[in-house]
Enzyme design. Structure first.
Site, PDB file in Angstrom:
ATOM      1  N   LEU A  52       0.839  -1.201   0.000  1.00  0.00           N
ATOM      2  CA  LEU A  52       0.000   0.000   0.000  1.00  0.00           C
ATOM      3  C   LEU A  52       0.872   1.249   0.000  1.00  0.00           C
ATOM      4  O   LEU A  52       1.931   1.263   0.634  1.00  0.00           O
ATOM      5  CB  LEU A  52      -0.905   0.011   1.243  1.00  0.00           C
ATOM      6  CG  LEU A  52      -1.847  -1.184   1.407  1.00  0.00           C
ATOM      7  CD1 LEU A  52      -2.559  -1.109   2.745  1.00  0.00           C
ATOM      8  CD2 LEU A  52      -2.856  -1.219   0.266  1.00  0.00           C
ATOM      9  N   LYS A  62       6.000  -3.374  12.250  1.00  0.00           N
ATOM     10  CA  LYS A  62       5.109  -3.217  13.409  1.00  0.00           C
ATOM     11  C   LYS A  62       3.827  -4.016  13.203  1.00  0.00           C
ATOM     12  O   LYS A  62       3.283  -4.592  14.148  1.00  0.00           O
ATOM     13  CB  LYS A  62       4.799  -1.741  13.639  1.00  0.00           C
ATOM     14  CG  LYS A  62       6.017  -0.984  14.163  1.00  0.00           C
ATOM     15  CD  LYS A  62       5.653   0.283  14.868  1.00  0.00           C
ATOM     16  CE  LYS A  62       6.826   0.822  15.661  1.00  0.00           C
ATOM     17  NZ  LYS A  62       8.075   0.937  14.877  1.00  0.00           N
ATOM     18  N   SER A 170     -15.348  18.578   9.133  1.00  0.00           N
ATOM     19  CA  SER A 170     -15.970  17.257   9.089  1.00  0.00           C
ATOM     20  C   SER A 170     -17.497  17.347   8.934  1.00  0.00           C
ATOM     21  O   SER A 170     -18.123  16.463   8.364  1.00  0.00           O
ATOM     22  CB  SER A 170     -15.617  16.490  10.362  1.00  0.00           C
ATOM     23  OG  SER A 170     -15.862  17.296  11.492  1.00  0.00           O
TER      24      SER A 170
HETATM   25  P1  8DG Z   1     -12.843  17.450  13.364  1.00  0.00           P
HETATM   26  O1  8DG Z   1     -12.876  18.918  13.645  1.00  0.00           O
HETATM   27  O2  8DG Z   1     -14.197  16.833  13.392  1.00  0.00           O
HETATM   28  O3  8DG Z   1     -11.915  16.719  14.251  1.00  0.00           O
HETATM   29  O4  8DG Z   1     -12.266  17.218  11.886  1.00  0.00           O
HETATM   30  P2  8DG Z   1     -11.950  18.281  10.746  1.00  0.00           P
HETATM   31  O5  8DG Z   1     -13.020  19.328  10.679  1.00  0.00           O
HETATM   32  O6  8DG Z   1     -11.687  17.535   9.487  1.00  0.00           O
HETATM   33  O7  8DG Z   1     -10.550  18.889  11.177  1.00  0.00           O
HETATM   34  P3  8DG Z   1     -10.069  20.372  11.611  1.00  0.00           P
HETATM   35  O8  8DG Z   1      -8.805  20.205  12.365  1.00  0.00           O
HETATM   36  O9  8DG Z   1     -11.154  21.139  12.276  1.00  0.00           O
HETATM   37  O10 8DG Z   1      -9.657  21.075  10.254  1.00  0.00           O
HETATM   38  C1  8DG Z   1     -10.612  21.548   9.341  1.00  0.00           C
HETATM   39  C2  8DG Z   1     -10.095  21.413   7.946  1.00  0.00           C
HETATM   40  O11 8DG Z   1      -9.021  22.301   7.706  1.00  0.00           O
HETATM   41  C3  8DG Z   1      -9.523  20.049   7.674  1.00  0.00           C
HETATM   42  O12 8DG Z   1     -10.534  19.138   7.398  1.00  0.00           O
HETATM   43  C4  8DG Z   1      -8.632  20.334   6.514  1.00  0.00           C
HETATM   44  C5  8DG Z   1      -8.110  21.737   6.763  1.00  0.00           C
HETATM   45  N1  8DG Z   1      -6.717  21.658   7.270  1.00  0.00           N
HETATM   46  C6  8DG Z   1      -5.662  21.111   6.570  1.00  0.00           C
HETATM   47  N2  8DG Z   1      -4.530  21.205   7.305  1.00  0.00           N
HETATM   48  C7  8DG Z   1      -4.858  21.771   8.480  1.00  0.00           C
HETATM   49  C8  8DG Z   1      -4.097  22.098   9.641  1.00  0.00           C
HETATM   50  O13 8DG Z   1      -2.893  21.878   9.710  1.00  0.00           O
HETATM   51  N3  8DG Z   1      -4.773  22.654  10.681  1.00  0.00           N
HETATM   52  C9  8DG Z   1      -6.124  22.906  10.595  1.00  0.00           C
HETATM   53  N4  8DG Z   1      -6.746  23.438  11.656  1.00  0.00           N
HETATM   54  N5  8DG Z   1      -6.844  22.617   9.499  1.00  0.00           N
HETATM   55  C10 8DG Z   1      -6.246  22.054   8.460  1.00  0.00           C
HETATM   56  O14 8DG Z   1      -5.762  20.642   5.438  1.00  0.00           O
HETATM   57 CA    CA Z   2     -13.428  20.720  12.444  1.00  0.00          CA
END
Ligand code: 8DG
Ligand code: CA
Ligand code: CA
Length: 321
Positions: A52, A62, A170
């Site tokens: 992969l 691992k 998300s």
């Molecule tokens: P979550 O909050 O439910 O845990 O997930 P998420 O919404 O996907 O992650 P997030 O940390 O809140 O980040 C939002 C989006 O920002 C993420 O889906 C893609 C983009 N992003 C990157 N790189 C980074 C980074 O280094 N920091 C942050 N805060 N966002 C990033 O592509």
């Molecule tokens: Ca988020």
């Protein structure tokens, strides 16, 4: 099919990020966990895993160790390392990063209770992180973000119906639970060419003030970015809310970027480069023969970006990789 591998790889990733502070190893473990999580057949050996993309020799070893013994020596050692455990715990407090956590642990501060007794060692953000430690650990159910979104839209439209709002992250990818709320907002008069700094600062202040029914704390506020806390009602948990004010020319690149996932973004950026473009959270630009990016390409939808770099369109729900 491979959830147990993903689980230990994610744990190793967290260790590398928070304790070793080795971002390369962190990325390697995360990437491996990500490809294994979408692999549809059970992996039966390290050799098979190595086929992969993103699984190398060390991770394959691992997987073999885990298949043969049911555990990992490296993880056992980490679990028995009191200092490593304390650093991991403290980094769970919003605002405490790996460096600060290590410094606190060196000073004998190792538990949440220790933090409560040493508030003088924490800055404004870290104090808010501590205050809401339990709330911020809880995932936000989709239905609650829907309610928050409805409320925010109602308030913002009342202010000015020309605002455009997208909750990214998300949530936009259709997940049933989210870690925080990533909101983008734009307005036709908020342009790269306008006096962005001053205009943005005023606009953002006005927006946040209007949201005072639900915004409870401010971590930071600048000319384009608010980071803070909101609460739907006294019966709900406090939630992390980020609001980014985006110039309208950059809105679609920003929506794409902040929708993620971060792994999807990396893949799409790599594809863009292969096609001679550079893509980031602000713009899509052609890279000329000299290797210097040209002017930003005008973009009027997310689909535009996919079209330009000849990448099949993916709905937000299809970007969960
Ligand atoms: P979550 O909050 O439910 O845990 O997930 P998420 O919404 O996907 O992650 P997030 O940390 O809140 O980040 C939002 C989006 O920002 C993420 O889906 C893609 C983009 N992003 C990157 N790189 C980074 C980074 O280094 N920091 C942050 N805060 N966002 C990033 O592509
Ligand atoms: Ca988020
Ligand atoms: Ca976020």
């Amino acid at each position: 099919m491979n959830a147990d591998f993903c689980e230990f790889l994610t744990e190793l990733a967290e260790y590398e990020k928070n304790v070793s502070r080795n971002i390369h190893k962190y990325n390697a473990y995360k990437k491996a966990a990500s490809v294994l999580s979408i692999h549809s057949r059970r992996i039966k050996s390290g050799d098979e895993a190595k086929k992969l993309k993103g699984v190398g020799k060390k991770i394959a070893a691992k997987i073999d160790e885990f298949l043969q013994t049911g555990k990992l020596k490296k993880l056992e050692n980490i679990h028995n390392d009191e200092k490593a455990q304390a650093i991991q715990l403290l980094t769970r407090v919003s605002g405490i990063g790996p460096v600060k956590a290590a410094e606190l642990v060196t000073n004998g501060i190792k538990t949440i209770e220790d933090l409560e007794n040493n508030k003088n060692k924490l800055n404004h953000n870290q104090l808010i992180g501590l205050k809401y430690f339990e709330d911020f650990e809880k995932k936000i159910p989709r239905a609650e973000i829907e309610e928050i979104e409805t409320k925010i839209r109602r308030i913002i439209v009342d202010l000015d119906s020309d605002y455009d709002i997208t909750i990214c992250g998300s949530y936009r990818r259709g997940k049933l639970e989210s870690g925080d709320i990533d909101m983008l907002i734009t307005h036709p008069t908020f342009k790269m060419t306008s006096d962005k700094k001053k205009h943005g600062e005023q606009m953002l202040k006005k927006l946040v003030a209007a949201l005072n029914e639900i915004v409870t704390d401010t971590l930071s506020i600048g000319d384009t970015k608010f980071m803070g806390v909101c609460r739907l009602s006294p019966g709900h948990a406090a939630r992390r809310l980020d609001i980014r004010l985006i110039p309208c020319e950059q809105y679609h690149c920003a929506r794409l970027y902040f929708t993620g996932s971060d792994v999807f973004n990396k893949e799409m950026r790599a594809h863009a480069l292969e096609k001679g473009f550079t893509l980031n959270e602000y713009t899509l630009r052609h890279i000329g023969v000299t290797g210097v990016p040209g002017e930003p390409i005008p973009i009027s939808s997310e689909e535009d970006i996919f079209d330009y770099i000849d990448y099949p369109f993916k709905t937000p729900e299809e970007r969960n990789i």
